[in-house]
Design a protein around this motif. Sequence first.
Motif, PDB file in Angstrom:
ATOM      1  N   GLY A 116     -11.355  -4.239   3.336  1.00 37.56           N
ATOM      2  CA  GLY A 116     -13.107  -4.201   2.953  1.00 37.56           C
ATOM      3  C   GLY A 116     -13.518  -2.859   2.978  1.00 37.56           C
ATOM      4  O   GLY A 116     -14.134  -2.702   2.072  1.00 37.56           O
ATOM      5  N   TYR A 119     -16.530  -7.487  -3.465  1.00 38.42           N
ATOM      6  CA  TYR A 119     -14.983  -7.524  -2.651  1.00 38.42           C
ATOM      7  C   TYR A 119     -15.055  -6.911  -1.461  1.00 38.42           C
ATOM      8  O   TYR A 119     -14.328  -7.528  -0.488  1.00 38.42           O
ATOM      9  N   ALA A 169     -16.416  -9.253   0.971  1.00 41.84           N
ATOM     10  CA  ALA A 169     -15.568 -10.507   1.150  1.00 41.84           C
ATOM     11  C   ALA A 169     -14.428 -10.220   1.914  1.00 41.84           C
ATOM     12  O   ALA A 169     -14.178 -11.042   2.818  1.00 41.84           O
ATOM     13  N   PHE A 170     -13.763  -9.125   1.835  1.00 38.87           N
ATOM     14  CA  PHE A 170     -12.543  -8.898   2.890  1.00 38.87           C
ATOM     15  C   PHE A 170     -13.176  -8.651   4.116  1.00 38.87           C
ATOM     16  O   PHE A 170     -12.302  -9.096   5.260  1.00 38.87           O
ATOM     17  N   ARG A 217     -15.867  -9.875   5.407  1.00 38.42           N
ATOM     18  CA  ARG A 217     -16.248 -11.136   6.112  1.00 38.42           C
ATOM     19  C   ARG A 217     -14.878 -12.072   6.594  1.00 38.42           C
ATOM     20  O   ARG A 217     -14.920 -12.709   7.686  1.00 38.42           O
ATOM     21  N   ALA A 218     -13.923 -12.194   5.442  1.00 38.25           N
ATOM     22  CA  ALA A 218     -12.841 -12.838   5.907  1.00 38.25           C
ATOM     23  C   ALA A 218     -12.043 -12.373   7.116  1.00 38.25           C
ATOM     24  O   ALA A 218     -11.508 -12.967   7.995  1.00 38.25           O
ATOM     25  N   ALA A 230     -15.954 -15.515   2.906  1.00 38.71           N
ATOM     26  CA  ALA A 230     -15.778 -14.518   2.080  1.00 38.71           C
ATOM     27  C   ALA A 230     -16.855 -14.698   0.678  1.00 38.71           C
ATOM     28  O   ALA A 230     -17.523 -13.959   0.302  1.00 38.71           O
TER      29      ALA A 230
END
Lengths: 210, 333
Positions: A69, A84, A87-88, A90-91, A113
């Motif tokens: 991320g 993106y 997203a990475f 948060r995941a 994400a």
Amino acid sequence: MHITADRIIAFVERVATSIKAERDYLTQLDAAIGDADHGLNLDRGFSVVLTKLPTVADKDIGTILKAVGTTLVSTVGGASGPLYGTAFLRAGMVIGDRQTIGAINLIGAFEAALEGIQSRGKSGRGEKTMIDAIAPGIEAFKAAHFRGIDLLEALEEGLVACEAGMQATIPMLATKGRASYLGERSIGHQDPGATSAYLMAKALVETVRM
Amino acid sequence: MKKLINAPDDVVAEALAGMALAHADLIRVQPDPLVIVRADAPIANKVGIISGGGSGHEPMHGGFVGRGMLDAACPGHIFTSPVPDQMLAATRAVDAGRGVLQIVKNYTGDVMNFEMAAELAAAEGIEVATVITNDDVAVENSTWTAGRRGVGLTVLLEKIVGAAAEAGADLATLTALAQRVNAEGRSMGMALTSCTVPNVGRPGFDLPEGEIELGIGIHGEPGRYRVALAPAAEIAAMLVAPILEDLPFQRGDQVLAFVNGMGGTPLIELYLMYRELHKLLAARGIHIRRQLIGNYITSLDMAGCSFTLLRLDDHLTQLWDAPVLTPALRWGH
């Protein structure tokens, strides 16, 4: 069935390979309704990600995803870098220091994400964006999992919905991002962001299937 | 593709290195993350003014770094917004304790990357305010789009706000001033040709001989309408009408009239267009109090132009007239 940290590394490598292979296709899609740089930008970002992976190869899954991320945020630019990247990140935050994850952790990571993408992009479904591929994919995966289907099959179902979501962007009128400036002329083109999101989902399913 | 380049991937870095060599008295170029910083930054007791965006719009923004305008600019790859690391580095480099104002053109990517940078800077205790420019009247319905794009007015705003910062205004005052300038100006652009991104190697859209694209942005993206090529007088009328209606500008208004070239149009055509603009405004009783004609916010090798009108009062006029010393704009020194 569980996914181990080394599978996550393999997933990220597969995404990088896929983005590189489809770079010109993504850029072509973007040329039609954007500014012709989606493939170039993502490929640049994931190429740097590949060089960073060895430094997190023996780390937990959260650390790996967060490294992906931050690298994307720092290298991609445009809208896809923050989206993106977030997203990475948060995941990775949701998964934390786990070395293996199951379907429930994946659902949590996917939802975090998606929420990250929606809040960073101030966007929702039906606006001709990556969300239109991601959200139905997650829903189908989740529904399959709660029907008691095993992880790989549930992911396969998610991927089918994700692909359908990607294709459903073709007739949509863009109301977010650069494509929105075209008005009606954005109709009839597949969204590049939804396409790259589908490529990532496909890479995940292929990695788990191996 | 025929271009004066060595390799497509090196265009931005090599051009910036050339700029640094040419203007060492005014700017320095910091590598990794790439930032163009005013040579004497940070300036004691001055609010820092930063901007940035994709490259390919030269001289914007790097050419506007210097006394009386920007303190730093963050160049992204061509037509791609810069990344948060660059804005954070720029913010650190120019912050003198009175805060930093980010001037951001309204594009999804730029807005998100600047927003992330502002969050990171705030976490370091630097006060950051952001003003988003969105002067493009070609985007009619903001409800159904990412909102109006920031185009020509950005140049005028950076000059005016930069002058106020140089005179010692605080962050809140500068933010309000920037918002006011944004509210008082409108732009509209057109293209005779598309442009070619070096990494792509072919024009961003196809524009047949005999047709022009109206309502273009600055990234080689197609515009809103395609019409047949017409005499300059008619094209000027097509550009100015939506600008005047939108604000609306009224009889008796005093304006700054900016005729901007998109990069591939010779100055002789821009002056010809300025004459048309002058006639159209005179007929409406609108007085041009100041003007700017030239290539300031470009789209690589695109041929075409944009008009920007900014309603002026005495205060804005004084700030416009204030000395400026940058690679691309300089007067009063």
